[in-house]
Structure formats: C-alpha cells, structure tokens
Write an enzyme that holds these catalytic residues in place. Structure first.
Site, PDB file in Angstrom:
ATOM      1  CB  SER A 260      -0.885   0.008   1.249  1.00 26.83           C
ATOM      2  OG  SER A 260      -0.083   0.307   2.367  1.00 26.83           O
ATOM      3  CE  LYS A 261       0.179   8.456  -0.924  1.00 26.88           C
ATOM      4  NZ  LYS A 261      -0.741   9.547  -0.762  1.00 26.88           N
ATOM      5  NE  ARG A 262      -0.094   4.022   7.271  1.00 26.50           N
ATOM      6  CZ  ARG A 262      -0.222   3.203   8.300  1.00 26.50           C
ATOM      7  NH1 ARG A 262      -1.296   2.469   8.428  1.00 26.50           N
ATOM      8  NH2 ARG A 262       0.727   3.107   9.228  1.00 26.50           N
TER       9      ARG A 262
END
Ligand code: GLU
Length: 496
Positions: A260-262
């Site tokens: 994910s982006k995180r």
C-alpha cells in the site's frame, strides 16, 4: 488472430507502481507476439476523475519506455480511446440487452435497497439482488410495459441490471490460474448502466474489449471477482470472449499483505513511478527507468533460470505469460536498489556526468570532462545518481569536519610533523598525477622509516574528512596541488 492487449486505467489519481507492472506485462506480451498495446482511459466514473491523472499515466508509460501503439494521444483504428467519448455505444449495447430480455430496468430507490440490506443483515444473511428476489422488487420484469414506459418518461431514476442466470456452474479459464468454477447462484444482478447516461465499469469494459478486438485481457488479481460477470456478458452479446490472465498481487516488502501507499511512507520508498503532489516518484528518487523496468518485470514473472538482468529487448523476446506466478510478488526494495546499482555501473560516465550537471546546483558550472572523470572514480560504490555527488562532495569542497573516531585512532603525537614534511615534498612535486603522488608518498615513508599507513590514513582524513572514498592519489590529482596541501594544513592546524 492478431494479439491485441489493453491497459485500461481509471484516471482517478496517480498510477500505482502495481498498475505500471500491469502495463508492462501487457506491453511485453504484445511485443512478444507482434501485437498491439492499447491504452484505454476508463473515465466513466465522473465523480472520481482527477485532473492531470490521464497525462500522468501517459508520462509514466513514456518514462518506462513502453509507449502504447494506440491511445487517446496516438489514435489507431479502434477509437475513441477515452470511455467518456463512447457513451452512445454503451447505451446502445445496454438497450440491446434489455430488448433481448437479458437485462432489465430497476427503479428501486437507494433507501429501499438499504432497508432490505439491513433486514438481511439482522437475520445474519446477505442481501443479493438476483433471481431469488428480483420478482418482488421494483423492476421492469414485474411492471407492465406501460408502467415501465411511464416511469422512464417521467424520468424516474433507474439503473439497468444484468439478469444473472440461476443454477449454473460457470467454467472460467485464466491463463495463470487455470480453470475456475463459479456457482452462478452467488452472483448478483450487477448494474450495467445508470440513469445519468454513464455505464458501469463492467459494461463499458466488456463492450470496449470486444469492439477494440482485444485478444487477451491481462489485469490485476483484484479484477478476478468480475470475471464471471464478464464471461456472462460475452455470452449474452453472443461474442467470443478474449483470453484472461489475472496478475498476482504485489506484496509488502515483509512479504505478507498487499503493498500500500503507507508501506512506502513507512519504508521510505516510492510507490508511484513519477512524483505526484507531496509523494516523490521512482524517477525523482533517483531510480533509473531501465532498473525500474527490470525490477518490475521480475515481480511475478521469471524464466526459471538464474538470470536477473534483462534489457527491454530481451524481455520483449522472452516474456511468457505461462511463466507468471499465481502467488503474490514481494516488493523487495533492496532488490530494486541492487538493480539501480547495476544499471548505474552500466550507464556511461558521460551521461551520468551530464545528469549530475543538470540536477546538482553545485555542479551546474563544473567542467563536463572532469565531472566524467570524477564519476568514473566513485560510481562503483553508489546506487543512486544523486549520491554520486552527495556522498563524495569532498571532490569539490574541503571537508567541514573530521570523523572523531578516525581522528582519535589515526592522529598520533608525531602526525602533524609527519604531515608537514609530506606537504613540503608535495609542494616540490612537479607532475601532480596519481602515479607520481603514490611514488612520492612511498619514498617519504621510506625516508622516515615508517609504514605507509601512518601517513596515508591521516592524509585521507584531511582530504575526505573520513576514512572512505577511492584512492587518495586520485583524489589529490583531481583537486590539485594547492587544495591538497591546503587540506593537509587544515588537519595539521586542527590537531596540533
Ligand atoms: N479501469 C479498471 C482499472 O482501473 C480496468 C480493469 C481491467 O483491466 O479490466 O484498473
């Protein structure tokens, strides 16, 4: 049959690196089979459109070096390539299914459906709009044709739903996953078309894949749940379905869970090919496009051999969809850095020097030839172009501090005097080149009857500020006699 594949992103934001991997696999498959790679922009969900996202997609493909053969910017014979420009086509096809009794108008309001959903949940069940209950719902299958016409004329909000069949075992084939069997009773009557005049993803996607003569649909695993409906739509239209291949997910660097982006924020690595707003892209973080391409190609595909370095040309010949894995591909940032290091070594010193001159303000006026020489001396240790400069600024300026541990270990009582003697010898040296410098240091140590290291390490410290870097003779030759002696003097002053 000519191979035609498409990359069909929705311009709802920047392309995720996983999307770029999907584009790459489509591109490689097309090129392997002398086919066409089509970029189709799926912009029917108007509420989610993001300004600049379409351009971003095109820029990301260009950066990676995988330009589409047909796209909104590069028209072929199957356009328009933006779904928002094809609305009439979808409407016509939705109407065709309604007329043939394969789809129907549904007038149920959101409130009615929400209430039914809640009711089912209270009983521990799931509400599915399909053959089980469609007879009791507010749709054209129940209403008289006069009533349906009246509601439509009165502009009553409606959707067109697909009439999903009951009691069928659907046999779906996927080139990567093999045969998948789905019980049609589990499917709901998916919405195909809305009264705002826009189709849903499913209708637009299938109609376009057919009209654009797509032979193979290669897309992310997250679309696997749509496959049954897509098969049924091809059947309803009496069209031959393309072949499907659903690519494995990209997993977190730790190996578990979807990337994910995180994860990028936490791990300090990009997840977008190019910068977007606050998020720095692969390109701007210093990853070379050929390194990124090589890395992406191996996320889910391998030939089953040791080889890891592939050029784009090799990939175009060797990529094989049969060798794409089912299981998720770990996004190993260390591996990406390894590829970047490799491709930096492959790049010519001249091109790296030119990039540094353009990107590092401190080097904008530097002489290109000497920059090229500098690059050749230090790039072996570097994995990023910017680091070639930032890790080796001592080639251009005196160190501003000295590594305290190294100082403590290397500077003995007699070191300042030894350095002063050496400085005098260097002053007298006419030819200030690497070989002569090496001889000069060696003969000085012989004269003084000391080991080379007694002088070499302090000299390195004076030049670099730390015990690192390439040959001290190369550094001295690069910075010249005056600077070399000045730096040695600086250390003498600092330590005496
Ligand atoms: N528009 C879909 C997406 O955003 C396309 C999925 C497909 O390739 O069918 O990924």
């Amino acid at each position: 049959m000519k191979v035609r594949v498409r990359f069909a992103p929705s311009p709802t934001g920047p392309l995720h690196i996983g999307g770029l991997r999907t584009a790459l696999f489509n591109y490689l498959f097309a090129k392997k089979h002398q086919g066409a790679f089509v970029l189709r922009v799926e912009d029917t969900d108007q509420s989610r459109l993001v300004e600049g996202a379409e351009q971003y997609i095109q820029d990301a493909l260009s950066w990676l070096g995988i330009p589409p053969d047909e796209s909104p910017a590069h028209k072929g014979g199957h356009g328009p390539y933006r779904q928002s420009e094809r609305r009439a086509i979808y409407e016509e096809h939705a109407m065709r299914l309604v007329q043939e009794g394969k789809a129907y108008y549904a007038f149920d309001s959101t409130e009615q459906l929400d209430a039914l959903r809640k009711e089912a949940e209270a009983k521990g069940e799931k509400f599915i709009y399909n053959h089980n209950n469609r007879d009791g719902l507010h749709n054209s299958l129940q209403l008289s044709s006069e009533e349906t016409s009246r509601l439509l004329e009165e502009k009553h909000p409606f959707v067109i739903r697909f009439k999903s069949p009951a009691d069928r075992q659907l046999q779906l084939d996927d080139l990567i996953r093999g045969r998948i069997v789905i019980d049609s009773n589990l499917l709901d009557d998916k919405i195909l078309f809305k009264s705002d005049g826009f189709p849903t993803y499913h209708l637009a996607n299938v109609v376009d894949d057919h009209l654009m003569e797509i032979s193979h649909v290669i897309r992310g695993e997250e679309w696997l749940p749509s496959l049954a409906l897509h098969y049924l739509l091809y059947e309803a239209f009496e069209w031959e379905a393309p072949q499907f291949a659903h690519l494995p997910l990209l997993l977190k660097p730790q190996g578990k869970g979807k990337l994910s982006k995180r994860d990028g924020e936490k791990g300090g690595f990009p997840v977008f090919p190019l910068s977007w707003g606050e998020s720095t892209g692969f390109k701007e973080s210093g990853y070379l496009s050929n390194a990124t391409l090589n890395f992406l190609a191996l996320l889910g595909w391998n030939e089953g051999v040791e080889q890891e370095i592939y050029s784009l040309d090799e990939l175009k010949q060797r990529f094989d969809i049969d060798r794409v894995n089912k299981s998720g591909a770990r996004f190993d940032v260390e591996k990406l850095k390894w590829f970047n290091h490799h491709y930096i070594q492959q790049a010519s010193n001249a091109s790296l020097a030119a990039t540094l001159q353009n990107t590092q303000a401190a080097l904008s006026a530097a002489d290109l030839e000497s920059l090229e020489h500098f690059v050749g001396l230090v790039k072996e240790r570097e994995s990023f172009i910017a680091d070639i400069y930032t890790h080796n600024t001592y080639f251009f300026e005196s160190p501003s501090s000295y590594d305290p541990k190294a100082l403590k270990k290397q500077i003995k009582e007699d070191t300042p005097a030894l350095l002063a003697g050496l400085a005098a010898k260097l002053q007298a040296l006419e030819d200030f080149k690497s070989a002569g410098l090496s001889d000069c240091l060696a003969s000085y140590c012989e004269e003084k009857n000391i080991g080379l290291g007694r002088v070499m390490a302090p000299v390195r410290l004076s030049l670099v500020g730390a015990l690192k870097g390439p040959s001290i003779y190369e550094i001295m030759a690069f910075i010249g006699k005056e600077s070399s002696i000045q730096r040695i003097d600086n250390l003498i002053q600092h330590t005496s």
